[in-house]
Scaffold this motif. Structure first.
Motif, PDB file in Angstrom:
ATOM      1  N   CYS A 118       0.867  -1.198   0.000  1.00 26.13           N
ATOM      2  CA  CYS A 118       0.000   0.000   0.000  1.00 26.13           C
ATOM      3  C   CYS A 118       0.895   1.237   0.000  1.00 26.13           C
ATOM      4  O   CYS A 118       1.704   1.433   0.912  1.00 26.13           O
ATOM      5  CB  CYS A 118      -0.909  -0.012   1.233  1.00 26.13           C
ATOM      6  SG  CYS A 118      -1.788   1.558   1.467  1.00 26.13           S
ATOM      7  N   CYS A 130      -2.634   6.034   8.752  1.00 26.24           N
ATOM      8  CA  CYS A 130      -2.557   4.624   8.326  1.00 26.24           C
ATOM      9  C   CYS A 130      -2.752   3.764   9.572  1.00 26.24           C
ATOM     10  O   CYS A 130      -1.880   3.725  10.440  1.00 26.24           O
ATOM     11  CB  CYS A 130      -1.220   4.316   7.657  1.00 26.24           C
ATOM     12  SG  CYS A 130      -1.000   2.552   7.326  1.00 26.24           S
ATOM     13  N   ASN A 131      -3.900   3.092   9.635  1.00 26.16           N
ATOM     14  CA  ASN A 131      -4.214   2.270  10.813  1.00 26.16           C
ATOM     15  C   ASN A 131      -3.263   1.103  10.991  1.00 26.16           C
ATOM     16  O   ASN A 131      -3.107   0.580  12.084  1.00 26.16           O
ATOM     17  CB  ASN A 131      -5.649   1.737  10.715  1.00 26.16           C
ATOM     18  CG  ASN A 131      -6.676   2.839  10.881  1.00 26.16           C
ATOM     19  OD1 ASN A 131      -6.484   3.737  11.689  1.00 26.16           O
ATOM     20  ND2 ASN A 131      -7.749   2.771  10.095  1.00 26.16           N
ATOM     21  N   CYS A 139      -7.269   5.873   7.604  1.00 25.97           N
ATOM     22  CA  CYS A 139      -6.765   5.161   6.420  1.00 25.97           C
ATOM     23  C   CYS A 139      -6.724   6.124   5.239  1.00 25.97           C
ATOM     24  O   CYS A 139      -7.770   6.538   4.732  1.00 25.97           O
ATOM     25  CB  CYS A 139      -7.658   3.962   6.100  1.00 25.97           C
ATOM     26  SG  CYS A 139      -7.256   3.200   4.528  1.00 25.97           S
ATOM     27  N   CYS A 158      -8.998  -0.804   7.017  1.00 20.43           N
ATOM     28  CA  CYS A 158      -7.860  -1.088   6.119  1.00 20.43           C
ATOM     29  C   CYS A 158      -8.306  -1.893   4.905  1.00 20.43           C
ATOM     30  O   CYS A 158      -9.064  -2.860   5.039  1.00 20.43           O
ATOM     31  CB  CYS A 158      -6.783  -1.864   6.885  1.00 20.43           C
ATOM     32  SG  CYS A 158      -5.298  -2.209   5.905  1.00 20.43           S
ATOM     33  N   ILE A 159      -7.798  -1.498   3.745  1.00 16.58           N
ATOM     34  CA  ILE A 159      -8.117  -2.218   2.507  1.00 16.58           C
ATOM     35  C   ILE A 159      -6.826  -2.656   1.803  1.00 16.58           C
ATOM     36  O   ILE A 159      -6.816  -2.895   0.601  1.00 16.58           O
ATOM     37  CB  ILE A 159      -8.985  -1.354   1.560  1.00 16.58           C
ATOM     38  CG1 ILE A 159      -8.291  -0.022   1.224  1.00 16.58           C
ATOM     39  CG2 ILE A 159     -10.348  -1.105   2.152  1.00 16.58           C
ATOM     40  CD1 ILE A 159      -8.958   0.747   0.077  1.00 16.58           C
TER      41      ILE A 159
END
Ligand SMILES: Cc1cc2nc3c(=O)[nH]c(=O)nc-3n(C[C@H](O)[C@H](O)[C@H](O)COP(=O)(O)OP(=O)(O)OC[C@H]3O[C@@H](n4cnc5c(N)ncnc54)[C@H](O)[C@@H]3O)c2cc1C
Ligand code: SF4
Length: 327
Positions: A118, A130-131, A139, A158-159
């Protein structure tokens, strides 16, 4: 990059003790850890070199299965004659990963522990939210450029896609990951992000991966790894599939099928719905294509990554047909 100290572990116990200390990180091939230190994501005070630990680089294959040491190099495993013969999906996944230079340095344990690509995660200076890196911070990817992000197994926190190839093949072939204290099914090794995306594996502080083992099965012998990516080398998967297949004696009815996906989910993704739909069925192109759509059941597109919902079932179908000798 911040300065850090270097220590070399001489035993697994010493490595465990060192690794459990705050701001200490294990160093194997260094191809991920040093990258992350350079971009400011990893901030170790001390790196603990485990490359001299004896006996962790062996590869053993017999009638019951395979055991691959955590310090075996990716290139050695990819080229190992018995792995290529008995576990083609493993050899192919490794051969299609990274570049020859990286594969010659990088280890099996380090490969399983690699972190997401990412772009927001890897640029803390520009994207503080950003978790995964900084729990509770948000995020930056949500609402951003999501072309490489996951469509399966995501959460509102989060992805990020799990990027590795090897773990996808291990997932399809029911591998077990052995650590300094226990054995963990690969299925249980990678958690979903949920509300805690910073927890990326089942490893506890100070726990080392020592080996990976694989059962010997007909589906492992007849297996393959198909990787689709933006360019043919040195690139992570846009979508990939590891498939193991066993046919009945008639040569066309599917007795056993194992399917896992990479590049599209937050963890290596087992596609059991595809397996169930095709077990006991004739291996036919139309049937396989139809069932492969189940691979993305429950998928959620977030902007630029919608194409993965079309791509992944095609990759799965192509892999099943190829390993079955239909395509
Ligand atoms: C340009 C580039 C392209 C790449 N492309 C791909 C690709 O297409 N597919 C793919 O799968 N990978 C790809 N990779 C990732 C690469 O495969 C990993 O960097 C590599 O496998 C990591 O192994 P390593 O031994 O160098 O790990 P290291 O960098 O030494 O360690 C990585 C992490 O694992 C931990 N660790 C290492 N060994 C152990 C252990 N035994 N037990 C517990 N923790 C451990 C370390 O503390 C660290 O946190 C790419 C990397 C680069 C740099
Ligand atoms: S997708 Fe995950 S890794 Fe990427 S910015 Fe969001 S929380 Fe961080």
């Amino acid at each position: 990059m911040r300065n850090f100290s270097y220590a070399r572990a001489t035993s697994i116990d010493e490595a465990r003790v060192q690794a459990a200390l705050p701001a200490h990180a294990l160093l194997a091939g260094g191809t991920t850890l040093l990258d992350l230190a350079k971009c400011g994501v990893a901030e170790p005070d001390t790196v603990v070199d485990i490359t001299r630990l004896g006996g962790l680089d062996t590869i053993r294959v017999d009638d019951r299965g395979a055991r691959i040491g955590a310090l075996a190099k990716m290139s050695h495993v990819a080229d190992h004659a018995a792995i290529r013969a008995q576990y083609p999906a493993i050899a192919e996944a490794l051969a299609l990963a990274a570049s020859p230079q990286v594969r010659n340095m990088a280890t099996i344990g380090g490969n399983l522990m690699q972190r997401t690509r990412c772009a927001y995660f890897r640029d803390p200076a520009a994207f503080p939210a950003c978790n995964k890196r900084n729990p509770g911070s948000g995020c930056a990817a949500l609402g951003g450029v999501t072309r490489n992000h996951a469509v399966l197994g995501t959460s509102d926190a989060c992805i990020a896609t799990y990027p590795g190839d090897l773990a996808v093949a291990l997932m399809a072939l029911d591998a077990v990951i052995h650590t300094s204290g226990r054995s963990i099914l690969v299925e249980d090794f990678f958690p979903l992000p949920g509300t805690t995306p910073h927890r990326e594996t089942a490893l506890e502080p100070g726990e080392l991966i020592t080996a990976v083992s694989l059962p010997a099965t007909p589906a492992a012998r007849r297996s393959t790894y198909l990787k689709v990516r933006d360019r043919q080398s040195y690139e992570f998967a846009a979508a990939s599939a590891a498939v193991g297949l066993e046919l009945e004696a008639d040569g066309r009815t599917i007795r056993e099928l194992r399917v896992a996906l990479g590049g599209v989910a937050t963890r290596p993704w087992r596609a059991r719905a595809v397996e169930c739909a095709l077990r006991g069925q004739p291996l036919e192109e139309a049937r396989v294509k139809e069932a492969s759509r189940l691979a993305v059941e429950g998928a959620i597109a977030r902007g630029d990554n919608a194409y993965k919902i079309d791509l992944a079932p095609r990759v799965v179908a192509r892999a099943i047909l190829a390993v079955g000798g239909v395509a």
